[in-house]
Write an enzyme that holds these catalytic residues in place. Structure first.
Site, PDB file in Angstrom:
ATOM      1  N   GLY A  48      77.265  26.313 -18.612  1.00  0.00           N
ATOM      2  CA  GLY A  48      78.476  26.506 -18.295  1.00  0.00           C
ATOM      3  C   GLY A  48      79.563  25.613 -18.121  1.00  0.00           C
ATOM      4  O   GLY A  48      80.641  25.997 -18.470  1.00  0.00           O
ATOM      5  N   ASP A 107      79.143  27.838  -6.022  1.00  0.00           N
ATOM      6  CA  ASP A 107      78.935  29.070  -5.326  1.00  0.00           C
ATOM      7  C   ASP A 107      78.404  28.562  -4.391  1.00  0.00           C
ATOM      8  O   ASP A 107      78.887  28.322  -3.100  1.00  0.00           O
ATOM      9  CB  ASP A 107      78.152  29.829  -6.345  1.00  0.00           C
ATOM     10  CG  ASP A 107      78.369  31.422  -5.571  1.00  0.00           C
ATOM     11  OD1 ASP A 107      78.759  31.685  -4.613  1.00  0.00           O
ATOM     12  OD2 ASP A 107      77.249  32.095  -6.134  1.00  0.00           O
ATOM     13  N   PHE A 156      82.255  37.610  -8.298  1.00  0.00           N
ATOM     14  CA  PHE A 156      81.567  37.160  -9.676  1.00  0.00           C
ATOM     15  C   PHE A 156      82.614  37.158 -10.811  1.00  0.00           C
ATOM     16  O   PHE A 156      83.400  38.018 -11.135  1.00  0.00           O
ATOM     17  CB  PHE A 156      80.728  37.954  -9.989  1.00  0.00           C
ATOM     18  CG  PHE A 156      79.514  37.591 -11.235  1.00  0.00           C
ATOM     19  CD1 PHE A 156      78.821  36.606 -11.096  1.00  0.00           C
ATOM     20  CD2 PHE A 156      79.666  38.140 -12.367  1.00  0.00           C
ATOM     21  CE1 PHE A 156      77.878  36.148 -12.129  1.00  0.00           C
ATOM     22  CE2 PHE A 156      79.131  37.732 -13.397  1.00  0.00           C
ATOM     23  CZ  PHE A 156      78.066  36.579 -13.325  1.00  0.00           C
ATOM     24  N   ASP A 163      79.485  33.018 -17.991  1.00  0.00           N
ATOM     25  CA  ASP A 163      78.565  34.128 -18.575  1.00  0.00           C
ATOM     26  C   ASP A 163      78.350  35.139 -17.755  1.00  0.00           C
ATOM     27  O   ASP A 163      78.124  35.005 -16.537  1.00  0.00           O
ATOM     28  CB  ASP A 163      77.313  33.561 -19.451  1.00  0.00           C
ATOM     29  CG  ASP A 163      76.251  33.469 -18.311  1.00  0.00           C
ATOM     30  OD1 ASP A 163      76.395  32.748 -17.330  1.00  0.00           O
ATOM     31  OD2 ASP A 163      74.921  34.014 -18.653  1.00  0.00           O
TER      32      ASP A 163
HETATM   33  P1  5GP Z   1      75.407  27.787  -6.853  1.00  0.00           P
HETATM   34  O1  5GP Z   1      74.101  26.897  -6.833  1.00  0.00           O
HETATM   35  O2  5GP Z   1      76.487  26.940  -6.268  1.00  0.00           O
HETATM   36  O3  5GP Z   1      74.981  28.916  -6.018  1.00  0.00           O
HETATM   37  O4  5GP Z   1      75.514  28.233  -8.369  1.00  0.00           O
HETATM   38  C1  5GP Z   1      76.029  27.452  -9.431  1.00  0.00           C
HETATM   39  C2  5GP Z   1      75.695  28.465 -10.509  1.00  0.00           C
HETATM   40  O5  5GP Z   1      75.599  29.485 -10.179  1.00  0.00           O
HETATM   41  C3  5GP Z   1      76.991  28.012 -11.548  1.00  0.00           C
HETATM   42  O6  5GP Z   1      76.773  26.779 -12.372  1.00  0.00           O
HETATM   43  C4  5GP Z   1      76.898  29.104 -12.461  1.00  0.00           C
HETATM   44  O7  5GP Z   1      76.102  29.005 -13.514  1.00  0.00           O
HETATM   45  C5  5GP Z   1      76.458  30.292 -11.530  1.00  0.00           C
HETATM   46  N1  5GP Z   1      77.420  31.058 -10.755  1.00  0.00           N
HETATM   47  C6  5GP Z   1      78.062  30.960  -9.569  1.00  0.00           C
HETATM   48  N2  5GP Z   1      78.831  31.727  -9.147  1.00  0.00           N
HETATM   49  C7  5GP Z   1      79.107  32.473 -10.665  1.00  0.00           C
HETATM   50  C8  5GP Z   1      79.951  33.433 -10.917  1.00  0.00           C
HETATM   51  O8  5GP Z   1      80.887  33.979 -10.411  1.00  0.00           O
HETATM   52  N3  5GP Z   1      80.013  33.679 -12.292  1.00  0.00           N
HETATM   53  C9  5GP Z   1      79.015  33.131 -13.174  1.00  0.00           C
HETATM   54  N4  5GP Z   1      79.366  33.533 -14.441  1.00  0.00           N
HETATM   55  N5  5GP Z   1      78.173  32.134 -12.844  1.00  0.00           N
HETATM   56  C10 5GP Z   1      78.300  31.857 -11.434  1.00  0.00           C
END
Ligand code: 5GP
Length: 191
Positions: A48, A107, A156, A163
């Site tokens: 990403g 996230d 999201f 993506d």
């Molecule tokens: P975390 O471990 O902080 O929950 O998630 C981080 C990863 O989840 C990000 O690098 C991304 O790849 C994915 N992610 C989290 N939220 C979103 C979102 O709203 N949209 C997309 N496309 N990917 C997300």
């Protein structure tokens, strides 16, 4: 043409290309000031962060090296399992160097929490995080961000590197998808 077709799947644009450009410029200038005369390496999290990192380095005025780490991601689902796997490790040794992790979106924080622990064990001179987007109120573990581009609600989003099922990364803005795009997929949840 391709971008126009992808844009038709978007419900709402949250962050425009102009806002993105301005913010990346500000971040590039700030990081250049903070890391002047330091051996800085930016570590982009694949996949990403590749677009943000590419734009960010071009707004920086100091010498900077880049490396990438690839970790397991969502697939086409929208929830984080917390299980993180390194698919491609860094090419360079980061011991004694100033490391800035470049992430697309924060996230739950589980991914960054894992990476910070993993990279800390390699003894960098410093280890900080720059996340382009942060979701409000979603973090399950505390993450100390040195730089943050935008804060968005808990929805999201796709575009600017982010993506859905590996598509939409090339949209020049960040936005939400129309319901019709994902409603057939049972595993998709708006968390
Ligand atoms: P975390 O471990 O902080 O929950 O998630 C981080 C990863 O989840 C990000 O690098 C991304 O790849 C994915 N992610 C989290 N939220 C979103 C979102 O709203 N949209 C997309 N496309 N990917 C997300």
């Amino acid at each position: 043409m391709q971008n126009q077709m992808l844009a038709e799947d978007i419900e709402e644009v949250l962050i425009t290309p102009e806002q993105i450009k301005q913010k990346v410029k500000e971040l590039g200038e700030q990081i250049s000031r903070d890391y002047k005369d330091k051996d800085l390496i930016l570590v982009g999290i694949l996949r990403g962060a590749f677009i943000f990192l590419a734009d960010l380095v071009r707004e920086m005025s100091i010498p900077v090296k880049t490396d990438f780490i690839a970790i397991s991601s969502y697939g086409s689902s929208s929830t984080t399992s917390g299980v993180v796997r390194i698919l491609k490790d860094l090419d360079d040794d980061i011991e004694g160097r100033h490391v800035l992790i470049v992430e697309d979106i924060l996230d739950t924080g589980l991914t960054l929490n894992y990476l910070v622990k993993n990279l800390s064990s390699r003894h960098p001179a410093s280890l900080e995080i720059c996340s382009f987007v942060t979701k409000e109120g979603k973090q399950k573990v505390p993450i100390d961000l040195k730089y943050c581009g935008f804060r968005i609600p808990n929805i999201f989003v796709v575009g600017y590197g982010l993506d859905y099922a590996q598509e939409y990364r090339n949209l020049p803005f960040i936005g939400t998808l129309k319901r019709s795009i994902y409603e057939d997929e049972g595993h998709y949840r708006l968390t």
